[in-house]
Design a protein around this motif. Structure first.
Motif, PDB file in Angstrom:
ATOM      1  N   VAL A   6     -11.166   8.275   4.989  1.00 49.13           N
ATOM      2  CA  VAL A   6     -12.373   8.330   4.131  1.00 49.13           C
ATOM      3  C   VAL A   6     -12.698   6.921   3.621  1.00 49.13           C
ATOM      4  N   GLU A   7     -13.974   6.584   3.650  1.00 45.82           N
ATOM      5  CA  GLU A   7     -14.431   5.282   3.144  1.00 45.82           C
ATOM      6  C   GLU A   7     -14.413   5.321   1.613  1.00 45.82           C
ATOM      7  N   SER A   8     -13.487   4.613   1.009  1.00 44.24           N
ATOM      8  CA  SER A   8     -13.387   4.684  -0.463  1.00 44.24           C
ATOM      9  C   SER A   8     -12.631   3.446  -0.974  1.00 44.24           C
ATOM     10  N   ARG A   9     -12.510   3.321  -2.306  1.00 45.29           N
ATOM     11  CA  ARG A   9     -11.740   2.194  -2.866  1.00 45.29           C
ATOM     12  C   ARG A   9     -10.449   2.752  -3.460  1.00 45.29           C
ATOM     13  N   ILE A  10      -9.327   2.230  -2.962  1.00 46.62           N
ATOM     14  CA  ILE A  10      -8.032   2.719  -3.473  1.00 46.62           C
ATOM     15  C   ILE A  10      -7.430   1.651  -4.383  1.00 46.62           C
ATOM     16  N   ASP A  11      -7.116   2.047  -5.613  1.00 46.23           N
ATOM     17  CA  ASP A  11      -6.478   1.119  -6.551  1.00 46.23           C
ATOM     18  C   ASP A  11      -5.015   1.566  -6.677  1.00 46.23           C
ATOM     19  N   ARG A  12      -4.114   0.846  -5.978  1.00 44.83           N
ATOM     20  CA  ARG A  12      -2.717   1.305  -5.964  1.00 44.83           C
ATOM     21  C   ARG A  12      -2.032   1.066  -7.301  1.00 44.83           C
ATOM     22  N   GLU A  13      -2.510   0.057  -8.035  1.00 46.61           N
ATOM     23  CA  GLU A  13      -1.948  -0.228  -9.364  1.00 46.61           C
ATOM     24  C   GLU A  13      -2.217   0.955 -10.309  1.00 46.61           C
ATOM     25  N   ARG A  14      -3.482   1.396 -10.312  1.00 42.73           N
ATOM     26  CA  ARG A  14      -3.862   2.520 -11.188  1.00 42.73           C
ATOM     27  C   ARG A  14      -3.576   3.875 -10.555  1.00 42.73           C
ATOM     28  N   ARG A  15      -3.187   3.840  -9.284  1.00 39.65           N
ATOM     29  CA  ARG A  15      -2.959   5.045  -8.488  1.00 39.65           C
ATOM     30  C   ARG A  15      -4.193   5.952  -8.552  1.00 39.65           C
TER      31      ARG A  15
END
Ligand code: G6P
Length: 777
Positions: free
Chosen positions: A496-505
């Protein structure tokens, strides 16, 4: 002063709020201690003053004593002395000297002599001080006593007139050092007595202080328990308190810390309080396929059944605590008869405190949505239990339409525009997006109760993008472990085209953020099924009687739905291996497998059941002897109290899931053992093994390893069983299901506040813009 009165009024308010006896507030508690200490100081001061007085008194007593002695000597010797003085013969003189010498043999009489009328001292003993003269001491016609100080010595001189003074005076010189030393001694004794008395009073005061302080702490602790349990409200402490008190008072802040999710003691009360304070006036709606109470018609009677479902045992206590509406498929044969005209029924039966809203599904809908896509597609896909997933276009169509049907029910049931919707499991992957479209301000928390596989495995699902996107309609998506969260994020990243923020999970899609977090599910504590349990030996006897086991036979158990993910066949193979490797257990050990039929419409489930029956027969006939059999297979539904009785009657419990999100059977076994005995043999592939590390962790695919774990469990010393069980019970108690729900709700509340601020900022920005435009025009 200001701090003092602030503290006093604060404690008064606390005492009032907690209905504490006012003597238990620290000020009043410490008052008697202060009185005792003050008294001790006053007594010590008085004793010191008295000591000086007493010294003087003792000195004067000693002086009078010396005077009296001199007078007695004078009276007893007067006639003899006067007679000898009148006799001028040398013999009389010698006799007088002899008499005087005898007199001074008394240690306190220093010297004796005669002051002649001419003022000279004669007939004196050699000890007579040379510097003594008759001038001032021997003039009177009466007895006189004079204190005289020489360089190294003080003396008391008594002069007694002889013949009315005509024959001079008899002098007696006595040493005063004796009197001094007597008073010094008295002073030392008084000082010692004073110190001893002060010490005793001090110790008594310290002891009293300690006891009172402990009582106060105990009262404080019980008050904190009241606050923590939500039984009372807490006033705010003043900010300017001294250190130690501040520390004690910080404990009052437990509720706030509880609400931050840091604290441990979660209960229905803390959950209710968290909801009330963090999500005030919020409506709670649960969506789950399985209903918590099923009404069935059996032999003409309506019988209520609690389904064998980890989801139900976890979620039901939560909704009982929060109140609200549970929307579920009405699957019981008497379900339609028991609802009202809106398909609603108050539950739990007998003491309703939330609403069950039933949704009716046609056979086709059930086959496509529940048996088909959910349980033949997603279930094996996510569990990787080597049962091939089946994906059928028709199943997918029903899955979509049933998700839409439940989403409509959520919208209809919602009384507000921003309810908290708790979506449960793989049956409703599309529902979060559908509800979000209709109720944009809803807080949607979706919990995925089963594992999430890696992206490559999930990639075989023909509708992966839709499923991942549907879930991203949630405010929060929860999994049992971080591992499953990572798998989900990886799947989102891949498809899926999206923005993943691994810090904020979190994942942001179309401007909406979804938190992806691990919330290990658990059970209620204390478990309600435990309340009615008999002592462990009684349960053991009941289990032996029920399954026809001998009195000496040790018992292993497994209880769950008859599901291929549970590793039921594998544990039977392990029992076989145990008896081969350790034949000494033949006749002395039986494994009881209780399995509730489930999803029997699906071929793989029917097949598993047939295989299990056949395997139990094979193993039993291989080892059976004298009426004993190693495996008892009981295929039927067990209500929670019966499950707990079996757990309590066992020596060990096996949870051998080939793959499992969490597995609550493991936690229920631990909860059932309030005797702190029994051993848990637990699959490393169950999420529970991340938390219950004191279990015997096994690979269920390795029959010999599991057999050895069973052997180990049967031989484990009681002390080791207790140590392991105690540790696991502490974990299940603190990480209970209220904490699970509480933490999700708190995260949702935080997100909700953030969104509210963003909306406010946007409307402010829009207002500024329109003002600027208006001005420009
Ligand atoms: C698992 C699923 C639950 C389900 C339960 C029982 O625990 O995660 O969602 O309720 O199995 O399955 P069933 O199909 O009988 O509801």
């Amino acid at each position: 002063m200001a701090v003092g009165s602030a503290m006093q009024s604060f404690f008064k308010r606390i005492a009032h709020t907690l209905r504490l006896d006012s003597r238990q507030t620290p000020y009043k508690t410490l008052r008697p201690v202060a009185v005792v200490l003050g008294g001790a100081i006053a007594v010590a001061t008085v004793l010191l003053l008295v000591s000086s007085l007493l010294t003087a008194v003792v000195q004067s007593w000693s002086r009078s004593d010396l005077q009296l002695r001199a007078r007695i000597i004078h009276l007893t010797t007067q006639d003899q002395v006067e007679a000898l003085l009148r006799d001028t013969s040398p013999v009389a003189k010698l006799q007088l000297e002899k008499l005087f010498k005898r007199l001074i043999s008394d240690e306190r009489l220093e010297a004796v002599g005669i002051c002649e009328p001419d003022g000279q001292i004669r007939n004196a003993t050699p000890t007579m001080p040379a510097r003594l003269t008759c001038d001032k001491i021997a003039r009177s016609k009466k007895e006189t006593t004079t204190e005289i100080s020489f360089d190294t010595q003080d003396v008391l001189v008594s002069a007694f007139p002889l013949n009315g003074g005509k024959d001079g005076h008899l002098l007696m010189v006595q040493d005063l050092t004796y009197a001094r030393s007597r008073s010094d001694q008295a002073r030392v004794y008084i000082l010692i007595a004073t110190i001893a008395a002060a010490t005793l009073v001090g110790i008594a005061a310290a002891f009293a202080a300690l006891v009172l302080y402990r009582n106060w702490r105990a009262a404080l602790r019980s008050a904190i328990e009241d606050i923590r349990a939500g039984r009372v409200d807490v006033p705010h402490p003043p900010t300017s308190l001294p250190g130690e008190l501040r520390q004690a008072l910080d404990q009052y802040d437990l509720v706030r810390r509880t609400i931050d999710g840091v604290h441990i003691d979660w209960s229905p009360e803390t959950l209710r309080r968290a909801l009330r304070s963090e999500l005030p006036d919020t409506e709670v709606i649960v969506v789950a396929n399985r209903e918590p109470y099923i009404h069935n018609r059996e032999n003409g009677q309506i019988v209520v059944q609690i389904p064998a479902s980890g989801l139900v045992s976890a979620l039901e206590p939560v909704i009982r605590a929060c109140g609200g509406t549970w929307i579920a498929h009405g699957s019981g044969t008497a379900d339609r008869e028991t609802v009202d005209s809106n398909d609603r029924i108050g539950v739990p039966p007998g003491a309703p405190n939330y609403t069950l809203r039933r949704i009716w599904l046609s056979d086709e809908e059930q086959d496509g949505y529940y048996y088909g896509l959910a349980n033949e597609g997603l279930w094996p896909l996510c569990h990787i239990a080597f049962v091939r997933p089946n994906f059928r276009e028709t199943d997918w169509a029903y899955y979509k339409s049933v998700n839409a049907k439940f989403a409509d029910a959520v919208v209809r049931e919602a009384r507000t525009s921003d309810p908290v919707v708790l979506v449960q499991d793989y049956h409703f992957a599309l529902l979060p997006r559908l509800v979000r479209n209709k109720l944009p301000n809803a807080t949607i928390i979706t919990f995925w109760h089963i594992p999430w596989p890696n992206a490559e495995t999930f990639g075989i699902c023909p509708w992966k993008e839709e499923i991942v996107d549907g879930l991203l309609g949630s405010s929060v998506i929860g999994f049992h472990t971080q591992f499953h969260c990572n798998n989900y994020l990886e799947t989102v990243d891949r498809f899926v085209e999206s923005r993943i923020d691994r810090e904020r999970r979190s994942v942001t899609l179309g401007g909406d953020e979804t938190l992806v977090r691990a919330y290990p599910i658990s059970i209620e504590w204390p478990p309600s099924a435990l309340a009615t349990q008999a002592p462990v030996p009684t349960c053991r006897a009941a289990v032996r009687a029920r399954y026809g086991l001998g009195n000496q036979v040790r018992i292993g158990v497994g209880i769950e739905r008859f599901d291929y993910t549970k590793g039921i066949l594998d544990r039977m193979h392990a029992v076989d291996a145990l008896l081969k490797r350790h034949p000494e257990w033949k006749g002395r050990f039986t494994f009881v497998q209780a399995a509730a039929p489930t999803r029997s419409k699906i071929a793989s489930y029917r097949q598993l059941q047939e295989e299990a029956v056949a395997l139990a027969d094979t193993i039993n006939s291989r080892h059976t002897a004298n009426g004993w059999r190693p495996i008892v297979l009981s295929i039927r539904h067990y209500e929670p109290p019966e499950v707990f009785e079996v757990f309590r009657g066992a020596d060990f419990c096996v949870v051998s899931s080939l793959h499992d999100g969490m597995n609550l059977v493991a936690k229920e076994f631990v909860a059932a053992r309030d005797d702190e005995r029994g051993v848990l043999v637990l699959s490393t592939f169950a999420g529970a093994s991340r938390e219950l590390a004191e279990a015997l962790i096994v690979n269920p695919y390795h029959a010999y390893e599991m057999a050895e774990a069973m052997h180990h469990a049967l031989l484990m010393p009681v002390a080791e069983q207790e140590a392991r069980m105690r540790q696991m019970r502490a974990l299940v108690r603190t990480r209970n299901v209220y904490r699970w729900a509480g933490q999700m709700l708190l995260d949702a509340a935080q997100l909700r506040r953030r969104l509210a601020i963003e909306q406010l900022a946007q409307s402010n920005a829009a207002a500024v813009l329109s003002t600027v435009r208006g001005t420009a025009a």
